[in-house]
Design a protein around this motif. Structure first.
Motif, PDB file in Angstrom:
ATOM      1  N   ILE A 215       3.804  -2.048   6.377  1.00 33.87           N
ATOM      2  CA  ILE A 215       5.003  -1.918   5.544  1.00 33.87           C
ATOM      3  C   ILE A 215       6.222  -1.701   6.421  1.00 33.87           C
ATOM      4  N   ASP A 216       7.343  -2.273   6.027  1.00 38.75           N
ATOM      5  CA  ASP A 216       8.599  -2.033   6.743  1.00 38.75           C
ATOM      6  C   ASP A 216       9.168  -0.696   6.287  1.00 38.75           C
ATOM      7  N   VAL A 217       9.444   0.174   7.252  1.00 39.77           N
ATOM      8  CA  VAL A 217      10.059   1.456   6.907  1.00 39.77           C
ATOM      9  C   VAL A 217      11.571   1.270   7.018  1.00 39.77           C
ATOM     10  N   ASP A 218      12.167   0.748   5.944  1.00 42.12           N
ATOM     11  CA  ASP A 218      13.593   0.430   6.011  1.00 42.12           C
ATOM     12  C   ASP A 218      14.402   1.177   4.950  1.00 42.12           C
ATOM     13  N   GLY A 219      13.752   2.043   4.193  1.00 42.97           N
ATOM     14  CA  GLY A 219      14.476   2.824   3.184  1.00 42.97           C
ATOM     15  C   GLY A 219      14.910   2.037   1.966  1.00 42.97           C
ATOM     16  N   LEU A 220      14.405   0.813   1.822  1.00 44.59           N
ATOM     17  CA  LEU A 220      14.745  -0.019   0.656  1.00 44.59           C
ATOM     18  C   LEU A 220      13.458  -0.359  -0.089  1.00 44.59           C
ATOM     19  N   TYR A 221      13.412  -0.041  -1.399  1.00 44.22           N
ATOM     20  CA  TYR A 221      12.181  -0.275  -2.157  1.00 44.22           C
ATOM     21  C   TYR A 221      12.201  -1.678  -2.764  1.00 44.22           C
ATOM     22  N   GLY A 222      11.715  -2.643  -1.989  1.00 45.68           N
ATOM     23  CA  GLY A 222      11.698  -4.048  -2.418  1.00 45.68           C
ATOM     24  C   GLY A 222      10.313  -4.496  -2.850  1.00 45.68           C
ATOM     25  N   PRO A 223      10.145  -5.813  -3.053  1.00 48.19           N
ATOM     26  CA  PRO A 223       8.866  -6.346  -3.535  1.00 48.19           C
ATOM     27  C   PRO A 223       7.683  -6.024  -2.622  1.00 48.19           C
ATOM     28  N   SER A 224       7.892  -6.035  -1.292  1.00 44.85           N
ATOM     29  CA  SER A 224       6.746  -5.763  -0.420  1.00 44.85           C
ATOM     30  C   SER A 224       6.357  -4.288  -0.475  1.00 44.85           C
ATOM     31  N   SER A 225       7.327  -3.409  -0.673  1.00 51.02           N
ATOM     32  CA  SER A 225       6.996  -1.987  -0.851  1.00 51.02           C
ATOM     33  C   SER A 225       6.187  -1.802  -2.120  1.00 51.02           C
ATOM     34  N   ALA A 226       6.607  -2.464  -3.192  1.00 49.17           N
ATOM     35  CA  ALA A 226       5.902  -2.351  -4.468  1.00 49.17           C
ATOM     36  C   ALA A 226       4.471  -2.875  -4.330  1.00 49.17           C
ATOM     37  N   GLU A 227       4.311  -3.958  -3.579  1.00 52.64           N
ATOM     38  CA  GLU A 227       2.995  -4.546  -3.357  1.00 52.64           C
ATOM     39  C   GLU A 227       2.095  -3.570  -2.579  1.00 52.64           C
ATOM     40  N   THR A 228       2.660  -2.951  -1.545  1.00 57.34           N
ATOM     41  CA  THR A 228       1.903  -1.950  -0.774  1.00 57.34           C
ATOM     42  C   THR A 228       1.490  -0.788  -1.672  1.00 57.34           C
ATOM     43  N   THR A 229       2.418  -0.360  -2.511  1.00 50.87           N
ATOM     44  CA  THR A 229       2.116   0.743  -3.434  1.00 50.87           C
ATOM     45  C   THR A 229       0.944   0.363  -4.339  1.00 50.87           C
ATOM     46  N   ARG A 230       0.981  -0.877  -4.833  1.00 48.83           N
ATOM     47  CA  ARG A 230      -0.101  -1.365  -5.704  1.00 48.83           C
ATOM     48  C   ARG A 230      -1.452  -1.304  -4.954  1.00 48.83           C
ATOM     49  N   LYS A 231      -1.438  -1.739  -3.696  1.00 46.37           N
ATOM     50  CA  LYS A 231      -2.672  -1.708  -2.888  1.00 46.37           C
ATOM     51  C   LYS A 231      -3.172  -0.267  -2.733  1.00 46.37           C
ATOM     52  N   PHE A 232      -2.204   0.599  -2.404  1.00 45.90           N
ATOM     53  CA  PHE A 232      -2.577   2.010  -2.230  1.00 45.90           C
ATOM     54  C   PHE A 232      -3.142   2.575  -3.534  1.00 45.90           C
ATOM     55  N   GLN A 233      -2.483   2.267  -4.644  1.00 47.15           N
ATOM     56  CA  GLN A 233      -2.936   2.784  -5.945  1.00 47.15           C
ATOM     57  C   GLN A 233      -4.356   2.309  -6.252  1.00 47.15           C
ATOM     58  N   GLY A 234      -4.624   1.054  -5.883  1.00 52.65           N
ATOM     59  CA  GLY A 234      -5.970   0.521  -6.093  1.00 52.65           C
ATOM     60  C   GLY A 234      -7.019   1.340  -5.359  1.00 52.65           C
ATOM     61  N   LYS A 235      -6.709   1.652  -4.100  1.00 51.98           N
ATOM     62  CA  LYS A 235      -7.657   2.421  -3.288  1.00 51.98           C
ATOM     63  C   LYS A 235      -7.759   3.872  -3.742  1.00 51.98           C
ATOM     64  N   ALA A 236      -6.631   4.407  -4.222  1.00 48.71           N
ATOM     65  CA  ALA A 236      -6.590   5.829  -4.590  1.00 48.71           C
ATOM     66  C   ALA A 236      -7.097   6.066  -6.010  1.00 48.71           C
ATOM     67  N   GLY A 237      -7.370   4.981  -6.710  1.00 48.71           N
ATOM     68  CA  GLY A 237      -7.850   5.141  -8.081  1.00 48.71           C
ATOM     69  C   GLY A 237      -6.759   5.562  -9.045  1.00 48.71           C
ATOM     70  N   VAL A 238      -5.534   5.143  -8.729  1.00 48.72           N
ATOM     71  CA  VAL A 238      -4.388   5.451  -9.605  1.00 48.72           C
ATOM     72  C   VAL A 238      -4.000   4.130 -10.285  1.00 48.72           C
ATOM     73  N   LEU A 239      -3.454   4.208 -11.468  1.00 48.46           N
ATOM     74  CA  LEU A 239      -3.040   3.011 -12.198  1.00 48.46           C
ATOM     75  C   LEU A 239      -2.123   2.135 -11.324  1.00 48.46           C
ATOM     76  N   LYS A 240      -2.490   0.837 -11.209  1.00 44.05           N
ATOM     77  CA  LYS A 240      -1.763  -0.057 -10.288  1.00 44.05           C
ATOM     78  C   LYS A 240      -0.462  -0.565 -10.912  1.00 44.05           C
ATOM     79  N   THR A 241       0.577   0.243 -10.809  1.00 40.52           N
ATOM     80  CA  THR A 241       1.868  -0.107 -11.406  1.00 40.52           C
ATOM     81  C   THR A 241       2.854  -0.649 -10.372  1.00 40.52           C
ATOM     82  N   GLY A 242       2.626  -0.324  -9.100  1.00 39.77           N
ATOM     83  CA  GLY A 242       3.596  -0.690  -8.061  1.00 39.77           C
ATOM     84  C   GLY A 242       4.796   0.248  -8.033  1.00 39.77           C
ATOM     85  N   ALA A 243       4.769   1.253  -8.890  1.00 37.93           N
ATOM     86  CA  ALA A 243       5.857   2.236  -8.948  1.00 37.93           C
ATOM     87  C   ALA A 243       5.334   3.580  -8.439  1.00 37.93           C
TER      88      ALA A 243
END
Ligand SMILES: [Zn+2]
Length: 255
Positions: A215-243
């Motif tokens: 992930i780019d650590v650029d302080g801007l929450y764009g589509p790739s950040s949301a996608e990473t969040t979705r991946k993390f949520q999948g692994k963490a067993g949290v609802l995959k919202t991307g938010a």
């Protein structure tokens, strides 16, 4: 601090310090680059030098603060100069990757110590303010623009993250450890809308980076950040919202 005395410099100063000047070395991101550039200043360099070189894991003294480094025409007599490993062409996310964040932290320590020693305000000056004789922190490019005809250097580049670096210097100066941002709002990406930005976004991205996500650590929450969040949520067993809601944020702290 390790010292490797530069070959070309002037003993003493003819003016009081007023500018703390940030440079990029135009050298690769490696943990030995500060030492290598310092050695280059000591031996084979063209007639040039800086006070301090930093990389991600070291800070090397090349010219004493009381002496004049040969680093930027028109900002040598009244300037202190620090060289950061990296390139002026780097993007914002390049400047905020793991290596560069460590480099910025080392540079912030150097600049904070100078600000204290010489009573320089921790503000980023514009080229016009440099030209007007104000005290503060600036880029080599600001010196170039302030005094036309004296050089062509544009480092540390257009994407240098001043909004991150200046607070780091202030934190050093105040003696407070950098306090991680906490969850205060849901981070969400909405197509077509202005990207959310801020310290909490950076904190989230840095956490994902630390957990091994690309992930780019650029302080801007764009589509790739949301996608990473979705991946993390999948692994963490949290609802995959991307938010990044409070549950998601908390799940990432536990890891
Ligand atoms: Zn420079």
């Amino acid at each position: 601090m390790q010292k490797i005395q530069a070959r070309y410099y002037t003993q003493g100063r003819i003016r009081k310090v007023r500018l703390l000047v940030i440079h990029s070395m135009e050298a690769p991101e490696k943990p030995t680059t500060a030492e290598n550039v310092a050695r280059w200043f000591a031996t084979s360099s063209p007639r040039t030098s800086a006070h301090v070189c930093v990389d991600n894991n070291s800070t090397v003294r090349c010219v004493d603060d009381d002496d004049t480094a040969w680093c930027a025409p028109n900002a040598n007599a009244d300037g202190l100069h620090v060289e950061l490993t990296g390139y002026a062409r780097q993007s914002r996310s390049d400047w905020l990757d793991t290596f560069s964040r460590a480099t910025l932290a080392n540079a912030a320590k150097v600049v904070a110590a100078w600000a204290k020693k010489y009573n320089i305000p921790v503000v980023k000056l514009t080229a016009a303010q440099v030209a007007a004789g104000k005290k503060g922190i600036c880029a080599h490019v600001d010196v170039t623009r302030a005094f036309p005809g004296t050089g062509s250097h544009t480092d540390p580049g257009q994407s240098f993250p001043w909004d991150v670096f200046i607070p780091m210097v202030k934190e050093e100066l105040n003696g407070k450890p950098a306090k991680p941002a906490t969850w205060s709002r849901t981070l969400v990406y909405t197509k077509g809308k202005t990207l959310m930005q801020g310290a909490d976004v950076m904190e989230w991205q840095a956490r994902m980076d630390a957990l091994g996500y690309d992930i780019d650590v650029d302080g801007l929450y764009g589509p790739s950040s949301a996608e990473t969040t979705r991946k993390f949520q999948g692994k963490a067993g949290v609802l995959k919202t991307g938010a990044v809601d409070k549950t998601t944020w908390k799940a990432a702290q536990k890891k």
